[in-house]
Write an enzyme that holds these catalytic residues in place. Structure first.
Site, PDB file in Angstrom:
ATOM      1  N   CYS A  13      34.454  17.315  52.726  1.00  0.00           N
ATOM      2  CA  CYS A  13      34.936  16.876  54.018  1.00  0.00           C
ATOM      3  C   CYS A  13      33.784  16.262  54.776  1.00  0.00           C
ATOM      4  O   CYS A  13      32.664  16.239  54.324  1.00  0.00           O
ATOM      5  CB  CYS A  13      35.499  18.052  54.813  1.00  0.00           C
ATOM      6  SG  CYS A  13      34.254  19.270  55.224  1.00  0.00           S
TER       7      CYS A  13
ATOM      8  N   HIS B 247      18.261   4.679  63.444  1.00  0.00           N
ATOM      9  CA  HIS B 247      17.294   5.747  63.636  1.00  0.00           C
ATOM     10  C   HIS B 247      17.363   6.671  62.428  1.00  0.00           C
ATOM     11  O   HIS B 247      18.441   6.937  61.922  1.00  0.00           O
ATOM     12  CB  HIS B 247      17.599   6.509  64.918  1.00  0.00           C
ATOM     13  CG  HIS B 247      16.594   7.571  65.233  1.00  0.00           C
ATOM     14  ND1 HIS B 247      15.348   7.270  65.730  1.00  0.00           N
ATOM     15  CD2 HIS B 247      16.649   8.909  65.107  1.00  0.00           C
ATOM     16  CE1 HIS B 247      14.670   8.400  65.896  1.00  0.00           C
ATOM     17  NE2 HIS B 247      15.439   9.412  65.526  1.00  0.00           N
TER      18      HIS B 247
HETATM   19 CO    CO Z   1      14.469   6.013  67.395  1.00  0.00          CO
END
Ligand code: CO
Ligand code: CO
Ligand code: CO
Length: 351
Positions: A19, A141
């Protein structure tokens, strides 16, 4: 956590199986409920309505739509994992009837043991899916993490007057589901080495399929409400719509599109952890008639990744929508039930 240090099967690096590893719905709701409520007149859809994405007005006929989603590997092929994660993240924008414009990668990857080429393939899958959607990848990021994770934050635009939320379902509407359910059971079986390649390939193609055309067509056919089906399963997300709209949803289990392999694997005892969590969280507000086999009750709670759209719209539009979806690669899309008035409290009835 039993994690091998080197293993070329990507799903073996995920601590949770089958999941998108969503948190328990009730536990999360309790935490979110205690957050301060924002009083900003431009915030049209925010944190407290459990909708798919936020809607923030920035002009007379223009609003920003924001959403974010990321999770551990659910398939072994890193490229497939990337395109599934991207299709899944974009889906929350499509579910609001909005157009995604830009996206940023969110990456967690182990310091050692997994080749950087694996990460490259994950990101390539995501980038290809964004290109298909016409969405610009604008940044990202990354963090070090023993368990790899990938997803995206997506920004889109919508005309606030044309936003489709989970709150607009009306008594008399038909309910359309655009993709089959059961991918949670199949990906759990994959992690346990019990799913055959053809079954996995079918589930992968379904999860990687963009909900873009389904969203465009539902707006054209006059959708009243929509939500995409992900970690809380068909019934969990349907309950979100029933609650937000103050209605009861009646679902005919025989009409729900599904992967037959999911029922076979379930019969062999494969039950995703998230399925049991969903059942515990939502069972009290779902009424199953005696006609619904136990295995089907489970299947309707199966956590999905990048599942279909659940759309409430007038009957005539629903019939046309299903026909048009079939011509756009959603061959299993179907009318699965209808909307009734709420009574004393909104709920789901499965018959
Ligand atoms: Co960053
Ligand atoms: Co969603
Ligand atoms: Co989401």
């Amino acid at each position: 956590m039993n994690m091998p240090k080197t293993n070329d099967r990507l799903t073996q690096w995920a601590s949770c199986a089958g999941c998108a590893a969503k948190m328990d719905a009730l536990a999360l709701a309790e935490v979110v409920r205690r957050l301060p409520v924002m009083h900003d007149p431009n915030l049209l859809v925010g944190l407290h309505t459990s909708d798919d994405a936020s809607v923030y007005r920035i002009g007379e006929n223009l609003a920003l739509v924001n959403t974010v989603d990321f999770f551990p590997p659910i398939v072994d092929d890193p490229y497939d994992f990337g395109r599934i994660a991207a299709a899944n993240a974009l889906s929350d924008v499509y579910a609001m009837g909005a157009r995604p414009l830009t996206a940023m990668n969110l990456v967690a990857f182990p310091k050692s043991g997994l080749a950087l080429e694996v990460l490259h393939e994950i990101l390539r899958g995501g980038a290809d899916k964004l290109a298909e959607a016409g969405v610009a990848l604008v940044g990202g990021h990354s963090v070090t993490d023993p368990e790899p994770k990938y997803g995206l934050a997506v920004t889109g635009l919508v005309d606030p007057a044309r936003t489709v939320t989970n709150a607009g379902a009306q008594a008399g509407d038909a309910l359309v589901l655009t993709k089959p359910v059961g991918v949670g059971i199949i990906t759990t079986a994959l992690k346990q080495g019990l799913a055959d390649a053809q079954t996995v390939a079918q589930a992968v193609e379904s999860m990687a399929q963009l909900n873009r055309r389904a969203a465009e067509l539902m707006v054209e056919e006059g959708a009243h409400a929509c939500t995409d089906i992900t970690g809380y399963g068909l019934l969990g997300h349907a309950l979100g719509m029933a609650t937000a709209s103050g209605v009861t949803l009646r679902i005919a289990h025989r009409a729900v599109p599904y992967f037959p392999a999911a029922l076979t694997l379930h019969a062999r005892g494969i039950v995703p952890g998230g399925l049991a969590t969903n059942r515990r969280a939502f069972d009290g507000r779902v009424r199953f008639s005696d006609a619904v086999p136990g295995t089907w009750c489970d299947l309707l709670f199966d956590p999905q990744t990048s599942g279909g759209l659940l759309i409430a719209l007038p009957e005539a539009g629903a019939t046309r929508l299903v026909q048009r979806l079939a011509a756009e690669g959603f061959g299993k899309a179907a009318i699965i039930g209808h909307v009734d008035s709420g009574g004393d409290r909104p709920l789901i009835a499965v018959e």
